[in-house]
Write a protein that holds these residues in place. Structure first.
Motif, PDB file in Angstrom:
ATOM      1  N   LYS A 242       0.839  -1.198   0.000  1.00 20.75           N
ATOM      2  CA  LYS A 242       0.000   0.000   0.000  1.00 20.75           C
ATOM      3  C   LYS A 242       0.873   1.247   0.000  1.00 20.75           C
ATOM      4  O   LYS A 242       1.852   1.323   0.735  1.00 20.75           O
ATOM      5  CB  LYS A 242      -0.892   0.043   1.255  1.00 20.75           C
ATOM      6  CG  LYS A 242      -1.658  -1.251   1.547  1.00 20.75           C
ATOM      7  CD  LYS A 242      -2.736  -1.528   0.522  1.00 20.75           C
ATOM      8  CE  LYS A 242      -3.528  -2.784   0.892  1.00 20.75           C
ATOM      9  NZ  LYS A 242      -4.530  -3.138  -0.130  1.00 20.75           N
ATOM     10  N   ILE A 243       0.500   2.239  -0.801  1.00 16.53           N
ATOM     11  CA  ILE A 243       1.305   3.456  -0.823  1.00 16.53           C
ATOM     12  C   ILE A 243       1.147   4.281   0.451  1.00 16.53           C
ATOM     13  O   ILE A 243       1.933   5.189   0.692  1.00 16.53           O
ATOM     14  CB  ILE A 243       0.978   4.331  -2.058  1.00 16.53           C
ATOM     15  CG1 ILE A 243      -0.502   4.718  -2.100  1.00 16.53           C
ATOM     16  CG2 ILE A 243       1.406   3.641  -3.336  1.00 16.53           C
ATOM     17  CD1 ILE A 243      -0.824   5.703  -3.225  1.00 16.53           C
ATOM     18  N   ASP A 244       0.156   3.956   1.286  1.00 15.61           N
ATOM     19  CA  ASP A 244       0.023   4.669   2.561  1.00 15.61           C
ATOM     20  C   ASP A 244       0.617   3.862   3.712  1.00 15.61           C
ATOM     21  O   ASP A 244       0.407   4.197   4.882  1.00 15.61           O
ATOM     22  CB  ASP A 244      -1.444   4.994   2.855  1.00 15.61           C
ATOM     23  CG  ASP A 244      -2.311   3.754   3.025  1.00 15.61           C
ATOM     24  OD1 ASP A 244      -1.877   2.666   2.585  1.00 15.61           O
ATOM     25  OD2 ASP A 244      -3.407   3.870   3.604  1.00 15.61           O
ATOM     26  N   GLY A 245       1.383   2.827   3.377  1.00 17.91           N
ATOM     27  CA  GLY A 245       2.009   2.002   4.416  1.00 17.91           C
ATOM     28  C   GLY A 245       3.295   1.404   3.894  1.00 17.91           C
ATOM     29  O   GLY A 245       4.217   2.122   3.513  1.00 17.91           O
ATOM     30  N   VAL A 246       3.380   0.085   3.859  1.00 24.36           N
ATOM     31  CA  VAL A 246       4.557  -0.606   3.339  1.00 24.36           C
ATOM     32  C   VAL A 246       4.333  -0.877   1.858  1.00 24.36           C
ATOM     33  O   VAL A 246       3.493  -1.697   1.487  1.00 24.36           O
ATOM     34  CB  VAL A 246       4.808  -1.929   4.104  1.00 24.36           C
ATOM     35  CG1 VAL A 246       6.050  -2.620   3.561  1.00 24.36           C
ATOM     36  CG2 VAL A 246       4.963  -1.651   5.596  1.00 24.36           C
ATOM     37  N   PHE A 247       5.088  -0.174   1.010  1.00 26.80           N
ATOM     38  CA  PHE A 247       4.917  -0.283  -0.439  1.00 26.80           C
ATOM     39  C   PHE A 247       6.069  -1.113  -1.002  1.00 26.80           C
ATOM     40  O   PHE A 247       7.140  -0.590  -1.319  1.00 26.80           O
ATOM     41  CB  PHE A 247       4.884   1.107  -1.069  1.00 26.80           C
ATOM     42  CG  PHE A 247       4.447   1.117  -2.512  1.00 26.80           C
ATOM     43  CD1 PHE A 247       3.188   0.674  -2.870  1.00 26.80           C
ATOM     44  CD2 PHE A 247       5.293   1.586  -3.498  1.00 26.80           C
ATOM     45  CE1 PHE A 247       2.769   0.686  -4.202  1.00 26.80           C
ATOM     46  CE2 PHE A 247       4.890   1.601  -4.833  1.00 26.80           C
ATOM     47  CZ  PHE A 247       3.625   1.152  -5.181  1.00 26.80           C
ATOM     48  N   THR A 248       5.840  -2.417  -1.120  1.00 22.94           N
ATOM     49  CA  THR A 248       6.916  -3.333  -1.504  1.00 22.94           C
ATOM     50  C   THR A 248       7.109  -3.433  -3.019  1.00 22.94           C
ATOM     51  O   THR A 248       7.983  -4.171  -3.468  1.00 22.94           O
ATOM     52  CB  THR A 248       6.636  -4.741  -0.944  1.00 22.94           C
ATOM     53  OG1 THR A 248       5.362  -5.198  -1.434  1.00 22.94           O
ATOM     54  CG2 THR A 248       6.611  -4.719   0.563  1.00 22.94           C
ATOM     55  N   ALA A 249       6.329  -2.698  -3.790  1.00 24.13           N
ATOM     56  CA  ALA A 249       6.409  -2.785  -5.255  1.00 24.13           C
ATOM     57  C   ALA A 249       7.304  -1.688  -5.830  1.00 24.13           C
ATOM     58  O   ALA A 249       6.930  -0.996  -6.773  1.00 24.13           O
ATOM     59  CB  ALA A 249       5.013  -2.694  -5.861  1.00 24.13           C
ATOM     60  N   MET A 250       8.509  -1.548  -5.302  1.00 26.87           N
ATOM     61  CA  MET A 250       9.405  -0.482  -5.741  1.00 26.87           C
ATOM     62  C   MET A 250      10.610  -1.025  -6.505  1.00 26.87           C
ATOM     63  O   MET A 250      11.608  -0.332  -6.671  1.00 26.87           O
ATOM     64  CB  MET A 250       9.843   0.366  -4.546  1.00 26.87           C
ATOM     65  CG  MET A 250       8.702   1.054  -3.834  1.00 26.87           C
ATOM     66  SD  MET A 250       9.197   2.151  -2.488  1.00 26.87           S
ATOM     67  CE  MET A 250       9.914   3.531  -3.400  1.00 26.87           C
ATOM     68  N   GLU A 251      10.503  -2.252  -6.988  1.00 29.06           N
ATOM     69  CA  GLU A 251      11.615  -2.865  -7.712  1.00 29.06           C
ATOM     70  C   GLU A 251      11.843  -2.208  -9.066  1.00 29.06           C
ATOM     71  O   GLU A 251      12.963  -2.155  -9.574  1.00 29.06           O
ATOM     72  CB  GLU A 251      11.353  -4.358  -7.897  1.00 29.06           C
ATOM     73  CG  GLU A 251      12.474  -5.104  -8.592  1.00 29.06           C
ATOM     74  CD  GLU A 251      12.232  -6.593  -8.639  1.00 29.06           C
ATOM     75  OE1 GLU A 251      12.217  -7.159  -9.752  1.00 29.06           O
ATOM     76  OE2 GLU A 251      12.056  -7.204  -7.560  1.00 29.06           O
ATOM     77  N   SER A 252      10.777  -1.691  -9.669  1.00 31.22           N
ATOM     78  CA  SER A 252      10.876  -1.051 -10.981  1.00 31.22           C
ATOM     79  C   SER A 252       9.774  -0.019 -11.124  1.00 31.22           C
ATOM     80  O   SER A 252       8.823   0.012 -10.330  1.00 31.22           O
ATOM     81  CB  SER A 252      10.749  -2.095 -12.097  1.00 31.22           C
ATOM     82  OG  SER A 252       9.440  -2.648 -12.111  1.00 31.22           O
ATOM     83  N   GLY A 253       9.898   0.803 -12.173  1.00 30.85           N
ATOM     84  CA  GLY A 253       8.853   1.777 -12.432  1.00 30.85           C
ATOM     85  C   GLY A 253       7.519   1.120 -12.716  1.00 30.85           C
ATOM     86  O   GLY A 253       6.482   1.569 -12.230  1.00 30.85           O
ATOM     87  N   LEU A 254       7.535   0.044 -13.495  1.00 33.70           N
ATOM     88  CA  LEU A 254       6.295  -0.652 -13.815  1.00 33.70           C
ATOM     89  C   LEU A 254       5.650  -1.241 -12.570  1.00 33.70           C
ATOM     90  O   LEU A 254       4.432  -1.095 -12.363  1.00 33.70           O
ATOM     91  CB  LEU A 254       6.549  -1.760 -14.833  1.00 33.70           C
ATOM     92  CG  LEU A 254       5.339  -2.623 -15.189  1.00 33.70           C
ATOM     93  CD1 LEU A 254       4.222  -1.784 -15.775  1.00 33.70           C
ATOM     94  CD2 LEU A 254       5.737  -3.746 -16.148  1.00 33.70           C
ATOM     95  N   ALA A 255       6.438  -1.903 -11.737  1.00 28.35           N
ATOM     96  CA  ALA A 255       5.899  -2.489 -10.508  1.00 28.35           C
ATOM     97  C   ALA A 255       5.251  -1.417  -9.637  1.00 28.35           C
ATOM     98  O   ALA A 255       4.157  -1.612  -9.090  1.00 28.35           O
ATOM     99  CB  ALA A 255       7.008  -3.198  -9.735  1.00 28.35           C
ATOM    100  N   GLY A 256       5.911  -0.270  -9.536  1.00 30.75           N
ATOM    101  CA  GLY A 256       5.372   0.816  -8.726  1.00 30.75           C
ATOM    102  C   GLY A 256       4.091   1.391  -9.293  1.00 30.75           C
ATOM    103  O   GLY A 256       3.123   1.640  -8.567  1.00 30.75           O
ATOM    104  N   MET A 257       4.059   1.604 -10.606  1.00 28.19           N
ATOM    105  CA  MET A 257       2.852   2.173 -11.220  1.00 28.19           C
ATOM    106  C   MET A 257       1.669   1.216 -11.133  1.00 28.19           C
ATOM    107  O   MET A 257       0.535   1.649 -10.929  1.00 28.19           O
ATOM    108  CB  MET A 257       3.146   2.550 -12.671  1.00 28.19           C
ATOM    109  CG  MET A 257       4.087   3.723 -12.816  1.00 28.19           C
ATOM    110  SD  MET A 257       4.253   4.325 -14.523  1.00 28.19           S
ATOM    111  CE  MET A 257       5.162   2.974 -15.284  1.00 28.19           C
ATOM    112  N   LEU A 258       1.923  -0.081 -11.272  1.00 26.84           N
ATOM    113  CA  LEU A 258       0.837  -1.055 -11.098  1.00 26.84           C
ATOM    114  C   LEU A 258       0.297  -0.994  -9.676  1.00 26.84           C
ATOM    115  O   LEU A 258      -0.920  -1.046  -9.454  1.00 26.84           O
ATOM    116  CB  LEU A 258       1.347  -2.460 -11.409  1.00 26.84           C
ATOM    117  CG  LEU A 258       1.584  -2.792 -12.887  1.00 26.84           C
ATOM    118  CD1 LEU A 258       2.311  -4.124 -13.028  1.00 26.84           C
ATOM    119  CD2 LEU A 258       0.271  -2.829 -13.656  1.00 26.84           C
ATOM    120  N   GLY A 259       1.184  -0.872  -8.703  1.00 28.06           N
ATOM    121  CA  GLY A 259       0.754  -0.766  -7.310  1.00 28.06           C
ATOM    122  C   GLY A 259      -0.086   0.473  -7.062  1.00 28.06           C
ATOM    123  O   GLY A 259      -1.092   0.431  -6.338  1.00 28.06           O
TER     124      GLY A 259
END
Length: 242
Positions: free
Chosen positions: A134-151
């Motif tokens: 969750k972007i308001d908590g633990v955001f574990t999808a920061m491996e790549s730009g795509l992973a982050g945008m999907l999150g």
């Protein structure tokens, strides 16, 4: 933390809506970006340097590389500690694009603050699925730009997503970026890219990737060609035209 808690207001903001997610692949050299202004867009990295960026409806932007906006940084490409020219250019674009909401690493909280900037962090936790990030908590999808945008898209409630300029998700696989010179060779590399993120994202999203033409297919995802999507054939432009 209080800083991350501010992101809660984005939860389900676009529930049930469709959007585009833009990568920086070289296929964008062939696309008319005005064909993509009918839906909200999420961009990343160097997309805002494209001259047609203003024609898109980019509401959200992700630059998750830590310490990207400090005056000096360890350049991930040269592995040298040097003046951060890229961060300075990004900063100028952010100032000029105040209508866009930016999400970046919590590590840059000290280096840049503006009303349209929000932060996210993984706290060293591994990715286990988008239900747990969750972007308001633990955001574990920061491996790549795509992973982050999907999150971001999942957190905001989008349910239908078309990926544009994500050429490494296609087969043959596209190489390079729209801001680089020349036509890059294709590869037939069979190893799936971002498989764990894409496979899990499909539990939450109706997801497809845009391909340059019918000679390409989605490597993991279903695909649609640019001509089938837009009604126009792709038309190449060099980076100095973009």
């Amino acid at each position: 933390p209080r800083v991350l808690g501010q992101n809660k207001k984005f939860a389900k903001r676009h529930e049930g809506e469709s959007c585009y997610i833009f990568g920086n692949g070289s296929s964008i050299k062939y696309y008319d970006l005005e064909k993509f202004n009918d839906r909200i867009g999420i961009g990343c990295n160097n997309l805002f340097f494209h001259k047609d960026f203003p024609s898109l409806d980019i509401r959200y932007y992700y630059t998750g590389h830590p310490f990207l906006y400090y005056p000096f940084w360890s350049n991930p490409y040269s592995n040298k500690f040097e003046k951060n020219v890229l961060g300075s250019l990004y900063r100028k674009k952010i100032i000029l694009s105040q209508h866009v909401t930016y999400f970046m690493s919590l590590g840059d909280y000290i280096s840049i603050r503006r009303p349209n900037i929000y932060y996210c962090h993984h706290f060293g936790q591994p990715f286990t699925g988008y239900s747990d990030t969750k972007i308001d908590g633990v955001f574990t999808a920061m491996e790549s730009g795509l992973a982050g945008m999907l999150g971001m898209a999942i957190f905001m409630g989008f349910t239908d997503v078309t990926l544009v300029g994500c050429d490494y998700l296609c087969f043959p696989q596209g190489q390079g970026h729209f801001f680089e010179t020349g036509v890059r060779p294709k590869t037939s590399w069979e190893k799936p890219i971002s498989k764990k993120f894409l496979s899990d994202a499909r539990k939450h999203l109706d997801l497809r990737v845009l391909t340059l033409d019918d000679s390409h297919r989605g490597h993991i995802l279903p695909h649609i060609s640019y001509e089938a999507f837009s009604g126009n054939e792709p038309l190449y432009r060099e980076n100095d035209e973009l």
